[in-house]
Design an enzyme around this catalytic site. Structure first.
Site, mmCIF file in Angstrom:
data_model
loop_
_atom_site.group_PDB
_atom_site.id
_atom_site.type_symbol
_atom_site.label_atom_id
_atom_site.label_comp_id
_atom_site.label_asym_id
_atom_site.label_seq_id
_atom_site.Cartn_x
_atom_site.Cartn_y
_atom_site.Cartn_z
ATOM 1 N N TYR A 1 -1.582 0.059 10.755
ATOM 2 C CA TYR A 1 -1.721 -0.689 9.602
ATOM 3 C C TYR A 1 -0.497 0.115 8.618
ATOM 4 C CZ TYR A 1 -3.392 -1.017 4.696
ATOM 5 O OH TYR A 1 -3.686 -1.264 3.431
ATOM 6 N N SER B 1 0.829 -1.204 -0.147
ATOM 7 C CA SER B 1 0.052 -0.142 -0.106
ATOM 8 C C SER B 1 0.768 1.229 0.028
ATOM 9 C CB SER B 1 -0.934 -0.236 1.304
ATOM 10 O OG SER B 1 -1.556 1.291 1.441
#
Length: 250
Positions: free
Chosen positions: A163, A150
């Site tokens: 995260y 990501s």
């Protein structure tokens, strides 16, 4: 070269290539599986939800997709990914590691148990299948590993610290593996999309009716990037690919 003639680099055909995809029951993993099969590849589709895998096999055909119910946190199951590919299709050429999950929220949001599960799934759930694939690729003289991370692993936002830390780990793993394995014929790529319209985006921080979701990247966009990397001629490799929708600020 004749004036006006176009010179196009060749692509590798993925027809009959055998590719393991983790997280194949939804989102990017599902879109990747469908796209690979449409190009003639054979896929070992791995995920926890066996019912979804069975539906995927029914949709795409057991001659092209083999299901492997799989918990990415179970280290002892990782070798089974490669074993399944060899047993059903005779070999394994590539691994696409899509499995993972996360949530928006500050450092004190969510329970300890939730955060622990996210850390184990996103980091350990990438390391274990990669280790199994590397053992096999070293014996076979090469292969491809694609890790779906990501953009949060490059510049974590202000509401996703834990995260983002797991995604930084994935990006670091991919880069270090590339430097370790390049000379052994193993290519390692990290695909780093921004927001993608998936169950993850809907389930943690947005509702299904959020109109902003339609402006995000679609799972098929990321799947196309994964396929593009796998199709590259063996003389080249893409180590890091970031992807943003037009609606988001990089």
């Amino acid at each position: 070269m004749v004036s006006g003639e176009m010179r196009l680099a060749e692509n590798r055909s993925l027809r009959d290539s055998v590719i393991v995809v983790t997280g194949a029951s939804s989102g990017i993993g599902l879109a990747t599986t469908r796209q690979l099969v449409s190009m003639g590849s054979k896929v070992v589709a791995a995920a926890r939800r066996a019912d979804r895998l069975e539906s995927l096999v029914s949709e795409l055909g057991e001659d092209r997709v083999a299901a492997y119910p799989y918990d990415v946190n179970a280290q002892e199951q990782a070798q089974g990914l490669i074993d399944r590919a060899i047993a059903v299709f005779g070999r394994c050429d590539s691994l696409v590691a899509c499995a993972g999950f996360g949530a928006y929220g500050g450092i004190l949001d969510h329970t300890d148990e939730f955060l622990e599960s996210m850390i184990l799934t996103n980091i350990g759930g990438t390391v274990w299948p990669v280790r199994a694939a590397v053992r096999h690729f070293l014996e076979e003289g090469g292969g491809d590993i694609v890790i779906v991370a990501s953009v949060a692993g490059l510049r974590g936002g202000g509401n996703e610290a834990v995260y983002a830390s797991t995604k930084f780990a994935q990006v670091g793993l991919a880069g270090a593996l590339d430097r370790e394995l390049r000379t052994k014929g193993i290519r390692v790529s990290a695909i780093c999309p921004a927001g993608v319209k998936t169950e993850f985006a809907i389930g943690y921080g947005r509702s299904a009716g959020d109109p902003g979701l339609d402006d995000l990247l679609q799972p098929e966009d990321v799947a196309d990037a994964i396929v593009t990397v796998l199709e590259q001629p063996r003389r080249m490799r893409t180590t890091l690919w970031t992807m943003w929708s037009m609606a988001e600020q990089s």
